[in-house]
Design a protein around this motif. Structure first.
Motif, PDB file in Angstrom:
ATOM      1  N   ASP A   1      16.079   1.881 -30.970  1.00 52.74           N
ATOM      2  CA  ASP A   1      17.049   2.713 -30.248  1.00 52.74           C
ATOM      3  C   ASP A   1      17.320   2.180 -28.841  1.00 52.74           C
ATOM      4  OD1 ASP A   1      14.576   3.209 -29.159  1.00 52.74           O
ATOM      5  OD2 ASP A   1      14.774   5.403 -29.171  1.00 52.74           O
ATOM      6  N   GLN A   2      16.992   0.915 -28.599  1.00 52.78           N
ATOM      7  CA  GLN A   2      17.140   0.331 -27.272  1.00 52.78           C
ATOM      8  C   GLN A   2      18.506  -0.349 -27.107  1.00 52.78           C
ATOM      9  OE1 GLN A   2      14.806   0.906 -24.844  1.00 52.78           O
ATOM     10  NE2 GLN A   2      13.997   2.241 -26.467  1.00 52.78           N
ATOM     11  N   ALA A   3      18.790  -0.775 -25.878  1.00 52.76           N
ATOM     12  CA  ALA A   3      20.123  -1.278 -25.538  1.00 52.76           C
ATOM     13  C   ALA A   3      20.088  -2.744 -25.091  1.00 52.76           C
ATOM     14  CB  ALA A   3      20.730  -0.416 -24.431  1.00 52.76           C
ATOM     15  N   LEU A   4      21.264  -3.378 -25.159  1.00 51.38           N
ATOM     16  CA  LEU A   4      21.466  -4.749 -24.701  1.00 51.38           C
ATOM     17  C   LEU A   4      22.535  -4.769 -23.614  1.00 51.38           C
ATOM     18  CD1 LEU A   4      21.722  -6.626 -28.135  1.00 51.38           C
ATOM     19  CD2 LEU A   4      19.719  -6.535 -26.626  1.00 51.38           C
ATOM     20  N   SER A   5      22.349  -5.632 -22.620  1.00 55.64           N
ATOM     21  CA  SER A   5      23.405  -5.845 -21.629  1.00 55.64           C
ATOM     22  C   SER A   5      23.953  -7.255 -21.785  1.00 55.64           C
ATOM     23  CB  SER A   5      22.883  -5.623 -20.207  1.00 55.64           C
ATOM     24  OG  SER A   5      21.870  -6.557 -19.877  1.00 55.64           O
ATOM     25  N   PHE A   6      25.227  -7.429 -21.402  1.00 57.90           N
ATOM     26  CA  PHE A   6      25.935  -8.679 -21.659  1.00 57.90           C
ATOM     27  C   PHE A   6      26.642  -9.174 -20.396  1.00 57.90           C
ATOM     28  CE2 PHE A   6      25.745  -6.425 -25.703  1.00 57.90           C
ATOM     29  CZ  PHE A   6      25.370  -7.419 -26.593  1.00 57.90           C
ATOM     30  N   ILE A   7      27.021 -10.452 -20.452  1.00 65.08           N
ATOM     31  CA  ILE A   7      27.901 -11.087 -19.475  1.00 65.08           C
ATOM     32  C   ILE A   7      28.638 -12.196 -20.229  1.00 65.08           C
ATOM     33  CG2 ILE A   7      26.261 -12.835 -18.656  1.00 65.08           C
ATOM     34  CD1 ILE A   7      28.683 -10.936 -16.377  1.00 65.08           C
ATOM     35  N   SER A   8      29.884 -12.455 -19.892  1.00 64.31           N
ATOM     36  CA  SER A   8      30.580 -13.571 -20.539  1.00 64.31           C
ATOM     37  C   SER A   8      30.228 -14.870 -19.828  1.00 64.31           C
ATOM     38  CB  SER A   8      32.094 -13.360 -20.500  1.00 64.31           C
ATOM     39  OG  SER A   8      32.601 -13.555 -19.194  1.00 64.31           O
ATOM     40  N   GLN A   9      30.299 -15.975 -20.546  1.00 64.67           N
ATOM     41  CA  GLN A   9      30.013 -17.269 -19.939  1.00 64.67           C
ATOM     42  C   GLN A   9      31.007 -17.594 -18.832  1.00 64.67           C
ATOM     43  OE1 GLN A   9      29.788 -20.127 -23.139  1.00 64.67           O
ATOM     44  NE2 GLN A   9      27.741 -19.468 -23.741  1.00 64.67           N
ATOM     45  N   SER A  10      32.256 -17.196 -19.008  1.00 72.50           N
ATOM     46  CA  SER A  10      33.253 -17.460 -17.967  1.00 72.50           C
ATOM     47  C   SER A  10      32.934 -16.704 -16.687  1.00 72.50           C
ATOM     48  CB  SER A  10      34.653 -17.088 -18.466  1.00 72.50           C
ATOM     49  OG  SER A  10      35.070 -17.958 -19.485  1.00 72.50           O
ATOM     50  N   ASP A  11      32.543 -15.440 -16.814  1.00 73.13           N
ATOM     51  CA  ASP A  11      32.162 -14.673 -15.630  1.00 73.13           C
ATOM     52  C   ASP A  11      30.912 -15.251 -14.990  1.00 73.13           C
ATOM     53  OD1 ASP A  11      34.258 -12.900 -15.538  1.00 73.13           O
ATOM     54  OD2 ASP A  11      33.208 -11.253 -16.518  1.00 73.13           O
ATOM     55  N   SER A  12      29.950 -15.646 -15.802  1.00 74.62           N
ATOM     56  CA  SER A  12      28.743 -16.258 -15.263  1.00 74.62           C
ATOM     57  C   SER A  12      29.071 -17.529 -14.489  1.00 74.62           C
ATOM     58  CB  SER A  12      27.766 -16.588 -16.397  1.00 74.62           C
ATOM     59  OG  SER A  12      26.643 -17.297 -15.911  1.00 74.62           O
ATOM     60  N   ALA A  13      29.902 -18.383 -15.080  1.00 74.85           N
ATOM     61  CA  ALA A  13      30.270 -19.643 -14.426  1.00 74.85           C
ATOM     62  C   ALA A  13      30.986 -19.399 -13.107  1.00 74.85           C
ATOM     63  CB  ALA A  13      31.150 -20.467 -15.360  1.00 74.85           C
ATOM     64  N   ALA A  14      31.874 -18.415 -13.082  1.00 74.00           N
ATOM     65  CA  ALA A  14      32.596 -18.100 -11.841  1.00 74.00           C
ATOM     66  C   ALA A  14      31.626 -17.670 -10.750  1.00 74.00           C
ATOM     67  CB  ALA A  14      33.620 -17.000 -12.102  1.00 74.00           C
ATOM     68  N   ALA A  15      30.614 -16.893 -11.123  1.00 76.66           N
ATOM     69  CA  ALA A  15      29.626 -16.446 -10.141  1.00 76.66           C
ATOM     70  C   ALA A  15      28.771 -17.615  -9.654  1.00 76.66           C
ATOM     71  CB  ALA A  15      28.754 -15.351 -10.752  1.00 76.66           C
ATOM     72  N   PHE A  16      28.372 -18.512 -10.566  1.00 74.61           N
ATOM     73  CA  PHE A  16      27.615 -19.696 -10.158  1.00 74.61           C
ATOM     74  C   PHE A  16      28.414 -20.503  -9.130  1.00 74.61           C
ATOM     75  CE2 PHE A  16      24.586 -19.095 -13.545  1.00 74.61           C
ATOM     76  CZ  PHE A  16      23.478 -19.834 -13.169  1.00 74.61           C
ATOM     77  N   ALA A  17      29.689 -20.733  -9.417  1.00 73.38           N
ATOM     78  CA  ALA A  17      30.524 -21.528  -8.520  1.00 73.38           C
ATOM     79  C   ALA A  17      30.682 -20.849  -7.168  1.00 73.38           C
ATOM     80  CB  ALA A  17      31.888 -21.775  -9.163  1.00 73.38           C
ATOM     81  N   LYS A  18      30.858 -19.540  -7.167  1.00 67.53           N
ATOM     82  CA  LYS A  18      31.039 -18.806  -5.913  1.00 67.53           C
ATOM     83  C   LYS A  18      29.778 -18.853  -5.068  1.00 67.53           C
ATOM     84  CE  LYS A  18      33.400 -16.148  -3.105  1.00 67.53           C
ATOM     85  NZ  LYS A  18      33.795 -14.769  -3.503  1.00 67.53           N
ATOM     86  N   VAL A  19      28.628 -18.629  -5.689  1.00 65.88           N
ATOM     87  CA  VAL A  19      27.362 -18.686  -4.936  1.00 65.88           C
ATOM     88  C   VAL A  19      27.123 -20.095  -4.403  1.00 65.88           C
ATOM     89  CG1 VAL A  19      24.846 -18.501  -5.118  1.00 65.88           C
ATOM     90  CG2 VAL A  19      26.307 -16.752  -6.161  1.00 65.88           C
ATOM     91  N   ALA A  20      27.360 -21.105  -5.248  1.00 70.55           N
ATOM     92  CA  ALA A  20      27.097 -22.490  -4.849  1.00 70.55           C
ATOM     93  C   ALA A  20      27.926 -22.920  -3.654  1.00 70.55           C
ATOM     94  CB  ALA A  20      27.366 -23.426  -6.027  1.00 70.55           C
ATOM     95  N   THR A  21      29.108 -22.354  -3.490  1.00 72.98           N
ATOM     96  CA  THR A  21      30.032 -22.789  -2.442  1.00 72.98           C
ATOM     97  C   THR A  21      30.136 -21.804  -1.282  1.00 72.98           C
ATOM     98  OG1 THR A  21      31.890 -21.786  -3.662  1.00 72.98           O
ATOM     99  CG2 THR A  21      31.417 -24.111  -4.080  1.00 72.98           C
ATOM    100  N   THR A  22      29.300 -20.775  -1.286  1.00 77.02           N
ATOM    101  CA  THR A  22      29.355 -19.756  -0.241  1.00 77.02           C
ATOM    102  C   THR A  22      28.006 -19.665   0.460  1.00 77.02           C
ATOM    103  OG1 THR A  22      30.911 -18.502  -1.615  1.00 77.02           O
ATOM    104  CG2 THR A  22      29.936 -17.359   0.285  1.00 77.02           C
ATOM    105  N   PRO A  23      27.865 -20.241   1.647  1.00 73.42           N
ATOM    106  CA  PRO A  23      26.571 -20.237   2.331  1.00 73.42           C
ATOM    107  C   PRO A  23      25.953 -18.850   2.491  1.00 73.42           C
ATOM    108  CG  PRO A  23      28.076 -21.748   3.415  1.00 73.42           C
ATOM    109  CD  PRO A  23      28.882 -21.013   2.393  1.00 73.42           C
ATOM    110  N   ALA A  24      26.771 -17.824   2.699  1.00 67.87           N
ATOM    111  CA  ALA A  24      26.232 -16.473   2.881  1.00 67.87           C
ATOM    112  C   ALA A  24      25.579 -15.942   1.613  1.00 67.87           C
ATOM    113  CB  ALA A  24      27.351 -15.524   3.325  1.00 67.87           C
ATOM    114  N   LEU A  25      25.972 -16.477   0.455  1.00 67.03           N
ATOM    115  CA  LEU A  25      25.388 -16.053  -0.810  1.00 67.03           C
ATOM    116  C   LEU A  25      24.236 -16.948  -1.254  1.00 67.03           C
ATOM    117  CD1 LEU A  25      28.668 -15.305  -2.818  1.00 67.03           C
ATOM    118  CD2 LEU A  25      27.078 -13.606  -1.881  1.00 67.03           C
ATOM    119  N   LEU A  26      24.249 -18.180  -0.798  1.00 66.07           N
ATOM    120  CA  LEU A  26      23.250 -19.165  -1.225  1.00 66.07           C
ATOM    121  C   LEU A  26      21.997 -19.029  -0.347  1.00 66.07           C
ATOM    122  CD1 LEU A  26      23.241 -21.421  -3.415  1.00 66.07           C
ATOM    123  CD2 LEU A  26      23.747 -23.036  -1.588  1.00 66.07           C
TER     124      LEU A  26
END
Length: 289
Positions: free
Chosen positions: A167-192
């Protein structure tokens, strides 16, 4: 700034490269790949291609030389020992190359009580980075939503979701959304930020009846929930000897260890991640049945 991405020809790695190319010049992207010929299209876009063997310290250190940000996407293997061994080589090479910052892909199944076959690796990762001399950030992904699209055809035939999740749950993320977040963190000093761990999920987790309801709405076919046993699931999906690894992941899920929901994606991107119903509706095509 020079960015190095390993696993750049894999499903997530390719998306990260394309997301980075929207934010920084292609000439600043160095792609570490096992088979350079598979990266010919990226090379044609003025990106640098470097042959990388995770188990060859010299080639790995050479590939990382001059990297201001190194995005590490682990190779595909089915046990923690193999991945920990690889990661030791990666950390050693990154230190030897004096990488400016390492951005590492993690996963939500990293708890100390998780029976998932790769949980030990994902749990080891932050401890090992903390013990290193590296500046590091970790991005933990929820389960990828992408495999549900081709899997829908089988579920329509079965008329049931069969994950052994109780009766438990799963959470998801799309690969495209994940990739966009990786790119944003990698290029944003305030996030890195050194030591920062982000967790990427959609805005809710789904119990299996709720997931079945979404899949039914998207496909227009009746899909319920009738779980198989862990042993049955392992036997059904043992292509490439992945059965045990996949079943062990859902064993962790059945303990409530894969239902994490976080607003980190919103923090990084300034908008919520695409919802599961919207993602499936965008990518599922009944005509492919």
């Amino acid at each position: 700034m020079q960015y190095t991405i390993t696993g750049a020809t894999g499903h997530l790695g390719q998306r990260i490269v394309n997301a980075l190319a929207k934010l920084v010049p292609a000439s600043t992207l160095n792609l570490g790949v096992h088979t350079p010929s598979k990266a010919a299209a990226f090379q044609a876009r003025d990106m640098t291609i470097k042959a990388v063997d995770y188990h060859d310290a010299a080639s790995l250190t050479a590939a990382l030389a001059g990297s201001d940000v190194f995005i590490y996407v682990p190779s595909k293997s089915h046990d923690s020992f193999s991945r920990v061994s690889e990661f030791e080589n990666v950390v050693g090479a990154a230190e030897a190359a004096q990488v400016g910052h390492i951005l590492v892909m993690g996963f939500i199944a990293d708890q100390v009580n998780n029976p998932f076959a790769l949980a030990a690796f994902y749990g080891y990762m932050p401890c090992r980075l903390a013990a290193s001399s590296l500046h590091y950030t970790i991005i933990r992904n929820a389960l990828y939503a992408d495999p549900l699209v081709p899997y829908l055809l089988e579920l329509i035939e079965r008329q049931n979701v069969i994950y052994p999740m109780a009766d438990q749950a799963l959470s998801f993320i799309s690969q495209s959304d994940s990739a966009a977040a990786f790119a944003k963190v990698a290029t944003t000093p305030a996030l890195l930020k050194t030591g920062r761990i982000y967790t990427l999920t959609q805005n809710r987790a789904y119990t299996m009846p709720a997931l079945a309801k979404v899949l039914s709405a998207v496909s227009g076919a009746p899909i319920g929930y009738q779980p198989v046993s862990l042993a049955e699931f392992s036997a059904l999906y043992n292509q490439g000897n992945e059965g045990h690894m996949l079943a062990s992941m859902y064993a962790g899920g059945a303990r409530g260890l894969l239902d994490t929901v976080s607003d980190d994606y919103q923090l990084i991107m300034g908008r919520p991640a695409q919802t599961l119903p919207d993602f499936l509706a965008e990518h599922y095509r009944p005509a492919t049945r």
